[in-house]
Design a protein around this motif. Structure first.
Motif, PDB file in Angstrom:
ATOM      1  N   ILE A  12      34.867  46.387  40.039  1.00 21.50           N
ATOM      2  CA  ILE A  12      34.412  47.500  39.190  1.00 21.50           C
ATOM      3  C   ILE A  12      35.269  47.578  37.928  1.00 21.50           C
ATOM      4  CG2 ILE A  12      34.165  50.036  39.064  1.00 21.50           C
ATOM      5  CD1 ILE A  12      33.668  49.782  42.233  1.00 21.50           C
ATOM      6  N   MET A  13      36.573  47.370  38.089  1.00 19.64           N
ATOM      7  CA  MET A  13      37.496  47.475  36.950  1.00 19.64           C
ATOM      8  C   MET A  13      37.215  46.441  35.866  1.00 19.64           C
ATOM      9  SD  MET A  13      41.075  48.155  38.879  1.00 19.64           S
ATOM     10  CE  MET A  13      42.054  47.459  37.559  1.00 19.64           C
ATOM     11  N   LEU A  14      36.681  45.296  36.271  1.00 18.69           N
ATOM     12  CA  LEU A  14      36.503  44.212  35.305  1.00 18.69           C
ATOM     13  C   LEU A  14      35.486  44.532  34.211  1.00 18.69           C
ATOM     14  CD1 LEU A  14      36.614  40.978  37.469  1.00 18.69           C
ATOM     15  CD2 LEU A  14      38.239  41.703  35.731  1.00 18.69           C
ATOM     16  N   GLY A  15      34.456  45.304  34.531  1.00 23.79           N
ATOM     17  CA  GLY A  15      33.423  45.583  33.525  1.00 23.79           C
ATOM     18  C   GLY A  15      32.559  44.364  33.297  1.00 23.79           C
ATOM     19  N   PRO A  16      31.688  44.394  32.273  1.00 26.07           N
ATOM     20  CA  PRO A  16      30.759  43.277  32.061  1.00 26.07           C
ATOM     21  C   PRO A  16      31.479  41.982  31.676  1.00 26.07           C
ATOM     22  CG  PRO A  16      30.381  45.058  30.456  1.00 26.07           C
ATOM     23  CD  PRO A  16      31.549  45.456  31.295  1.00 26.07           C
ATOM     24  N   LEU A  17      30.953  40.868  32.186  1.00 26.26           N
ATOM     25  CA  LEU A  17      31.513  39.542  31.893  1.00 26.26           C
ATOM     26  C   LEU A  17      30.534  38.765  31.000  1.00 26.26           C
ATOM     27  CD1 LEU A  17      32.616  38.563  35.530  1.00 26.26           C
ATOM     28  CD2 LEU A  17      33.828  39.999  33.865  1.00 26.26           C
ATOM     29  N   SER A  35      34.529  40.949  28.862  1.00 27.31           N
ATOM     30  CA  SER A  35      34.106  41.340  27.513  1.00 27.31           C
ATOM     31  C   SER A  35      34.939  42.495  26.939  1.00 27.31           C
ATOM     32  CB  SER A  35      32.631  41.733  27.512  1.00 27.31           C
ATOM     33  OG  SER A  35      32.433  42.917  28.266  1.00 27.31           O
ATOM     34  N   LYS A  36      35.654  43.205  27.793  1.00 28.81           N
ATOM     35  CA  LYS A  36      36.446  44.339  27.300  1.00 28.81           C
ATOM     36  C   LYS A  36      37.849  43.915  26.851  1.00 28.81           C
ATOM     37  CE  LYS A  36      33.121  47.166  27.940  1.00 28.81           C
ATOM     38  NZ  LYS A  36      32.178  46.838  26.869  1.00 28.81           N
ATOM     39  N   THR A  37      38.377  42.863  27.464  1.00 26.70           N
ATOM     40  CA  THR A  37      39.765  42.464  27.160  1.00 26.70           C
ATOM     41  C   THR A  37      39.864  41.067  26.556  1.00 26.70           C
ATOM     42  OG1 THR A  37      40.033  41.505  29.360  1.00 26.70           O
ATOM     43  CG2 THR A  37      40.624  43.832  29.104  1.00 26.70           C
ATOM     44  N   ALA A  38      38.744  40.313  26.549  1.00 26.40           N
ATOM     45  CA  ALA A  38      38.695  38.908  26.097  1.00 26.40           C
ATOM     46  C   ALA A  38      39.540  37.984  26.986  1.00 26.40           C
ATOM     47  CB  ALA A  38      39.128  38.783  24.627  1.00 26.40           C
ATOM     48  N   ASN A  84      36.763  36.806  44.336  1.00 23.34           N
ATOM     49  CA  ASN A  84      36.093  38.090  44.605  1.00 23.34           C
ATOM     50  C   ASN A  84      35.497  38.721  43.353  1.00 23.34           C
ATOM     51  OD1 ASN A  84      36.079  38.530  47.360  1.00 23.34           O
ATOM     52  ND2 ASN A  84      38.256  39.082  47.347  1.00 23.34           N
ATOM     53  N   ILE A  85      35.103  37.875  42.405  1.00 21.18           N
ATOM     54  CA  ILE A  85      34.479  38.395  41.178  1.00 21.18           C
ATOM     55  C   ILE A  85      32.969  38.216  41.303  1.00 21.18           C
ATOM     56  CG2 ILE A  85      34.252  38.058  38.672  1.00 21.18           C
ATOM     57  CD1 ILE A  85      37.240  37.156  38.719  1.00 21.18           C
ATOM     58  N   ASP A  86      32.248  39.276  41.084  1.00 22.81           N
ATOM     59  CA  ASP A  86      30.797  39.304  41.268  1.00 22.81           C
ATOM     60  C   ASP A  86      30.091  38.559  40.121  1.00 22.81           C
ATOM     61  OD1 ASP A  86      28.221  39.882  41.871  1.00 22.81           O
ATOM     62  OD2 ASP A  86      28.484  42.056  42.043  1.00 22.81           O
ATOM     63  N   ILE A  87      29.401  37.432  40.461  1.00 22.11           N
ATOM     64  CA  ILE A  87      28.733  36.608  39.449  1.00 22.11           C
ATOM     65  C   ILE A  87      27.646  37.410  38.723  1.00 22.11           C
ATOM     66  CG2 ILE A  87      27.369  34.492  39.064  1.00 22.11           C
ATOM     67  CD1 ILE A  87      28.745  33.408  41.665  1.00 22.11           C
TER      68      ILE A  87
END
Length: 567
Positions: A12-17, A35-38, A84-87
């Motif tokens: 959830i913390m990662l945001g859009p990829l 996309s939020k942190t590059a 564990n990152i959601d594709i």
């Protein structure tokens, strides 16, 4: 239980990829960014095989290129799952690619009709000479007012002309309206959006501006240029902006990367333009130098194309949206940079890896007067001299492979100095530091040498994948995706390392003057493609100097016999 919760909360913390396909001359990569942190989250890389069927010819297999993209996507998706990152969080995919490399395929079968002719390829030299000879005043810049480019083997139009003239399958497909032309971006987007079952045949303005068929003022294919090269416009892809939804991914659902099906491909930039975007060079006057197979220095010139008086190209930098203005750049292109490392490794066998080159060169710390001009594909900017060939000079009995390794690194730096000088002369405003990226920037000795030879600081971002980042930014910012803001205040701060010059400018100037002398010795080596006689053997008359010598000798003999007969 806690582990699962931690993993899901992390997701959830990662945001859009946003993902990027980076298809370069020597390798293919698939990279996924937050996309939020590059931040780069995961990637995979596959090497691409180059073939050299004849001297000066460079080809790659279009199917191998496509397969390498599928493999990189699959492996990266596996790595994301392990992390564990959601594709399904990947919201868009950008494409960046080696430019000018030319492909033709059959739109009905989806099969390539010949290998991809790589940008470095020299087989079209005689075509180029013929075209230049036809122009008023034998002017290689005859089309520059429309294209921003000199007539050269480097660009796609002459490669496409060669394919139509020399490959029966291509000629027949063009005549029967089955042929599609594209640079690597077009081939990949067409295949990834369905291929023969509804694939999208398009390119973006940056790639189109490298074909010699595109008018950089009207921002579209130019009927007069197409007529000049004899190219039917129906085989060309549709030109789009660098940031818009072109189509949706179609991938076999049984694969791990099948989860990417339905995701929009919404960014497309030629690799050097992508690096300019990834380095955040959005202001007029900002510049970057990318060290890959070749070396490419681009300087943003804003919304107006600036024509060079010093051998640089005028090119489209980017157009980040259908309704956004195009930005232009001045470009200094060097054919051989990283390719010299591959040559020392594969052809001479003096190193086993690129890391070894740095160690070898550092062990001596000097070229000991040895200079290496790697003009394997002629000289690009600022000379545009296709007749040049590679030379190594200044050798003594003391010279060894370590000195040659050092000279190879210096060659990359001297070539960059030449294009930087040209750029400073064209703009009138000298660069005070150089932003750099690309695979070779991991070589710290090279970066220090570059600062010493330029006499200005060299600034390297800690995340070197700026080309892929630029494509991801364009994809994420596209209308209908909008997960990546390109507003200056929203762009994340980039951490970087600075290399300051450490030698005195007099020594730097002395070495540079010797380099220029070596460059002059590499010029006018080849006149044209060898002429073969009926048995497929090269005629001695294909060498102009030798031909003149023999003809002159024969005339003198005939003259002497004639005089003897009348004595």
């Amino acid at each position: 239980m806690n582990g699962t919760m931690a993993a899901s909360s992390h997701r959830i913390m990662l945001g859009p990829l946003v993902a990027a396909i980076d298809q370069g001359t020597s390798s293919t990569r698939f990279l996924v960014f937050n996309s939020k942190t590059a931040e780069l989250l995961s990637h995979h890389q596959v090497e691409i095989k180059q073939s050299f069927p004849k001297e000066g010819w460079v080809e790659e297999d279009p199917k191998e290129i496509l397969q390498s993209v599928y493999e990189c996507m699959e492996r990266t998706c596996e790595k994301l799952t392990q992390l564990n990152i959601d594709i399904s969080n990947i919201k868009a995919i950008g494409v960046t690619n080696q430019r000018e490399t030319t492909l033709v395929w059959d739109k009905e079968t989806g099969e390539p009709l010949y290998n991809a002719i790589v940008w470095l390829d020299l087989r079209t030299q005689s075509t180029v000479e013929r075209l230049i000879n036809k122009t008023p005043g034998r002017n290689k810049n005859h089309l520059k007012h429309k294209t921003g480019l000199p007539i050269s083997t480097y660009f796609s139009a002459v490669k496409l002309r060669w394919l139509m003239d020399n490959v029966d399958e291509v000629h027949e497909a063009v005549v029967s309206h089955r042929a599609m032309f594209g640079t690597v971006d077009s081939w990949l987007i067409w295949c990834l959006t369905g291929g023969k079952s509804g694939g999208v045949h398009c390119t973006d303005v940056t790639n189109a501006s490298r074909t010699m068929l595109f008018n950089i003022h009207t921002m579209d294919w130019d009927p007069e240029l197409c007529k000049y090269f004899g190219i039917p416009m129906e085989i060309l892809p549709r030109v789009r902006s660098s940031s818009e939804i072109y189509g949706l991914m179609k991938i076999c659902s049984s694969l791990k990367s099948g989860a990417l099906s339905g995701i929009p491909i919404s960014g497309c930039l030629g690799d050097q333009s992508a690096a300019l975007v990834g380095q955040m060079c959005f202001q007029d006057g900002q510049a970057k130098n990318t060290y890959g197979t070749g070396c490419f220095l681009l300087r943003n010139t804003g919304p107006k194309p600036v024509m060079s008086d010093h051998g640089l190209l005028t090119t489209v930098a980017y157009k980040l949206g259908r309704d956004k203005p195009a930005c232009y750049a001045l470009e200094g292109s060097v054919a051989i940079a990283g390719a010299v490392v591959r040559w020392l490794q594969d052809n001479l066998g003096i190193i086993g890896s690129s890391e070894e080159l740095e160690k070898l060169a550092a062990s001596v710390g000097t070229s000991y007067g040895c200079y290496f001009v790697p003009a394997f594909s002629g000289l690009y900017a600022p000379y545009w001299e296709p007749s040049a060939r590679g030379i190594i000079c200044g050798l003594t009995q003391f010279t060894n492979k370590s000195h040659l390794a050092f000279a190879a690194l210096e060659a990359v730096c001297f070539q960059t100095r030449e294009i930087l000088d040209a750029m400073n002369q064209d703009s009138g405003i000298p660069l005070t530091q150089l932003q750099v990226d690309g695979g070779m920037t991991s070589n710290r000795l090279l970066m220090q040498l570059q600062a010493d030879i330029l006499c200005i600081p060299v600034v390297k971002p800690s995340m070197p994948e700026t080309t892929a980042l630029g494509a991801a930014m364009a994809a994420g910012a596209a209308e209908g995706v909008s997960v990546w803001s390109l507003n200056p205040e929203d762009l994340s701060e980039v951490t970087s390392e600075k290399f300051e010059p450490q030698i005195n400018p007099e020594e730097s100037e002395f070495r540079y003057a010797r380099w220029k002398k070596a460059v002059q010795k590499s010029m006018n080596w080849e006149t044209t493609e060898p002429v073969c006689n009926g048995n497929g053997e090269t005629s001695i008359f294909s060498s102009a100097p030798l031909g003149f010598y023999i003809m002159g000798s024969m005339l003198m003999l005939i003259g002497a016999n004639y005089l003897a007969g009348h004595a």
